[in-house]
Design a protein around this motif. Structure first.
Motif, PDB file in Angstrom:
ATOM      1  N   ASP A 234      40.163  17.818  50.729  1.00 29.42           N
ATOM      2  CA  ASP A 234      40.369  19.241  50.473  1.00 29.42           C
ATOM      3  C   ASP A 234      41.743  19.645  50.986  1.00 29.42           C
ATOM      4  OD1 ASP A 234      37.832  20.012  49.294  1.00 29.42           O
ATOM      5  OD2 ASP A 234      36.952  19.588  51.259  1.00 29.42           O
ATOM      6  N   PHE A 235      42.500  20.313  50.132  1.00 31.70           N
ATOM      7  CA  PHE A 235      43.839  20.768  50.492  1.00 31.70           C
ATOM      8  C   PHE A 235      43.931  22.274  50.291  1.00 31.70           C
ATOM      9  CE2 PHE A 235      44.410  16.446  48.897  1.00 31.70           C
ATOM     10  CZ  PHE A 235      45.218  15.863  49.864  1.00 31.70           C
ATOM     11  N   LYS A 236      44.502  22.954  51.267  1.00 34.08           N
ATOM     12  CA  LYS A 236      44.907  24.342  51.051  1.00 34.08           C
ATOM     13  C   LYS A 236      46.425  24.310  50.901  1.00 34.08           C
ATOM     14  CE  LYS A 236      44.591  29.105  52.685  1.00 34.08           C
ATOM     15  NZ  LYS A 236      44.190  30.028  53.783  1.00 34.08           N
ATOM     16  N   VAL A 237      46.878  24.602  49.682  1.00 31.47           N
ATOM     17  CA  VAL A 237      48.305  24.520  49.370  1.00 31.47           C
ATOM     18  C   VAL A 237      48.867  25.926  49.180  1.00 31.47           C
ATOM     19  CG1 VAL A 237      50.059  23.582  47.813  1.00 31.47           C
ATOM     20  CG2 VAL A 237      47.949  22.298  48.231  1.00 31.47           C
ATOM     21  N   GLY A 238      49.945  26.204  49.860  1.00 32.78           N
ATOM     22  CA  GLY A 238      50.632  27.478  49.683  1.00 32.78           C
ATOM     23  C   GLY A 238      51.805  27.294  48.732  1.00 32.78           C
ATOM     24  N   ASN A 257      55.044  29.100  62.194  1.00 33.66           N
ATOM     25  CA  ASN A 257      54.194  30.290  62.091  1.00 33.66           C
ATOM     26  C   ASN A 257      53.326  30.170  60.839  1.00 33.66           C
ATOM     27  OD1 ASN A 257      53.090  32.814  62.520  1.00 33.66           O
ATOM     28  ND2 ASN A 257      54.791  33.907  61.586  1.00 33.66           N
ATOM     29  N   ASN A 258      52.305  29.315  60.903  1.00 30.97           N
ATOM     30  CA  ASN A 258      51.454  29.017  59.743  1.00 30.97           C
ATOM     31  C   ASN A 258      50.358  30.073  59.590  1.00 30.97           C
ATOM     32  OD1 ASN A 258      50.215  27.771  57.584  1.00 30.97           O
ATOM     33  ND2 ASN A 258      49.499  25.983  58.734  1.00 30.97           N
ATOM     34  N   ILE A 259      50.774  31.278  59.234  1.00 35.13           N
ATOM     35  CA  ILE A 259      49.832  32.413  59.202  1.00 35.13           C
ATOM     36  C   ILE A 259      48.740  32.245  58.142  1.00 35.13           C
ATOM     37  CG2 ILE A 259      51.434  34.113  60.180  1.00 35.13           C
ATOM     38  CD1 ILE A 259      52.030  35.070  57.325  1.00 35.13           C
ATOM     39  N   ASN A 260      49.024  31.471  57.077  1.00 40.01           N
ATOM     40  CA  ASN A 260      48.023  31.252  56.026  1.00 40.01           C
ATOM     41  C   ASN A 260      47.192  29.984  56.259  1.00 40.01           C
ATOM     42  OD1 ASN A 260      48.631  33.534  54.308  1.00 40.01           O
ATOM     43  ND2 ASN A 260      50.562  32.501  53.842  1.00 40.01           N
ATOM     44  N   ASN A 261      47.471  29.289  57.356  1.00 37.51           N
ATOM     45  CA  ASN A 261      46.735  28.074  57.725  1.00 37.51           C
ATOM     46  C   ASN A 261      46.691  27.064  56.573  1.00 37.51           C
ATOM     47  OD1 ASN A 261      45.307  26.417  59.519  1.00 37.51           O
ATOM     48  ND2 ASN A 261      43.332  27.174  58.765  1.00 37.51           N
ATOM     49  N   ILE A 262      47.854  26.802  55.963  1.00 38.89           N
ATOM     50  CA  ILE A 262      47.905  25.863  54.835  1.00 38.89           C
ATOM     51  C   ILE A 262      48.110  24.428  55.324  1.00 38.89           C
ATOM     52  CG2 ILE A 262      48.719  27.586  53.181  1.00 38.89           C
ATOM     53  CD1 ILE A 262      51.561  26.389  53.531  1.00 38.89           C
TER      54      ILE A 262
END
Length: 318
Positions: A234-238, A257-262
């Protein structure tokens, strides 16, 4: 079979035109062979470019043909393997693990090496080792420096070694373009014992660093995130839209500062037809690139924007 003109070997080099690793190979070829023919090639154009030279028969006029930091695809690989002249003249030197996964290294003239002696390699370092081993080139301090800095930058070792000078090479390449970069580095290689940046070059570097911080800050405001499930991962890609020159700086800013936790950043290039991926967390982004018909390493990968699967996903977020 060798065709000699004036006693000199005729050399043809297809190499990656979009980064310092491909251009490092061009610098080494010039130093080793003097006059040679350079075919600067974008990531996904290598098979097409080699095929053009085959169809025109021009490729047969050369004694040695090198493909560096890239790998030819089928069916041209098979054509070459069935051609007794070409398979003995042509050598592929690449370091992208996706090419091994595709099985492109099953031919004797294809060498895809990711690591050597416990160290990640690059196209430039592989070519340097080959040229020295075959006595085409003599080792020197400045070439050692150039090859190692290029290798470190290309495989991300420069960060853990805090080798900012390796990144300076990249900045000069990005700002000035590959032709000017070749002029600058060739001059240094011919006239110096080590790489020193002059006042003009330092100004270029300082200006890039200053502008990139402001530009990347604004680019990241428009990030679109998407979850992908690929090969049990599973990948969360920004995704962001940005110029190609920032592809190796974006993830560094995000990590701070990975505010979107990608897990990874996907950069849809505004000036060329590719998408580049970089790690934010310790994930294999080559899986994302391959999912969209591309290629790459664990830490970096790319695919064409025109890939149908990619276009359908991007349509859902833009």
């Amino acid at each position: 079979i060798f065709f000699k003109i004036g006693g000199k070997m005729k050399v043809l080099l297809f190499t990656h035109s979009q980064d310092i690793d491909g251009m490092g190979c061009a610098i080494l070829a010039r130093k080793a062979f003097g006059d040679y023919t350079l075919v600067p090639t974008k990531t996904f154009d290598i098979t097409k470019n080699v095929e053009k030279y085959i169809k025109s028969k021009e490729i047969y006029n050369y004694d040695k043909i090198f493909v560096t930091d890239l790998c030819i695809k089928e069916p041209i690989l098979k054509f070459i393997s069935n051609d007794d002249i070409l398979k003995n003249k042509l050598l592929v030197l690449d370091h992208h693990k996706t090419e091994i996964e595709e099985g492109n290294n099953k031919y004797d003239f294809v060498n895809i090496i990711v690591e050597k002696d416990g160290k990640k390699v690059s196209g430039t370092s592989l070519f340097y080792d080959y040229l020295i081993e075959k006595n085409f080139l003599q080792r020197s301090n400045i070439l050692d420096e150039l090859v190692e800095w290029t290798r470190q930058y290309d495989v991300w070792d420069w960060e853990k070694n805090n080798n900012t000078k390796a990144r300076y090479l990249h900045i000069l390449f990005e700002v000035l373009g590959y032709e000017k970069y070749l002029d600058i580095i060739n001059y240094k290689v011919d006239n110096s014992d080590s790489i020193v940046f002059n006042n003009f070059e330092q100004e270029v570097i300082d200006k890039f660093n200053k502008e990139s911080k402001k530009d990347i800050f604004n680019i990241l405001k428009d990030m679109k995130c998407i979850n992908l499930h690929i090969v049990d991962n599973d990948f969360k890609v920004g995704f962001v839209k940005c110029p190609y020159k920032y592809r190796n700086d974006m993830n560094k800013f995000i990590k701070e500062n990975n505010i979107n936790n990608i897990d990874a950043v996907g950069m849809i290039m505004t000036d060329i037809n590719t998408v580049s991926y970089r790690q934010v967390k310790d994930v294999d982004v080559s899986l994302v690139a391959k999912y969209f018909g591309g290629k790459g390493h664990r830490g970096a990968g790319s695919n064409l924007q025109e890939n149908e699967k990619f276009k359908s996903i991007i349509k859902s977020i833009y």
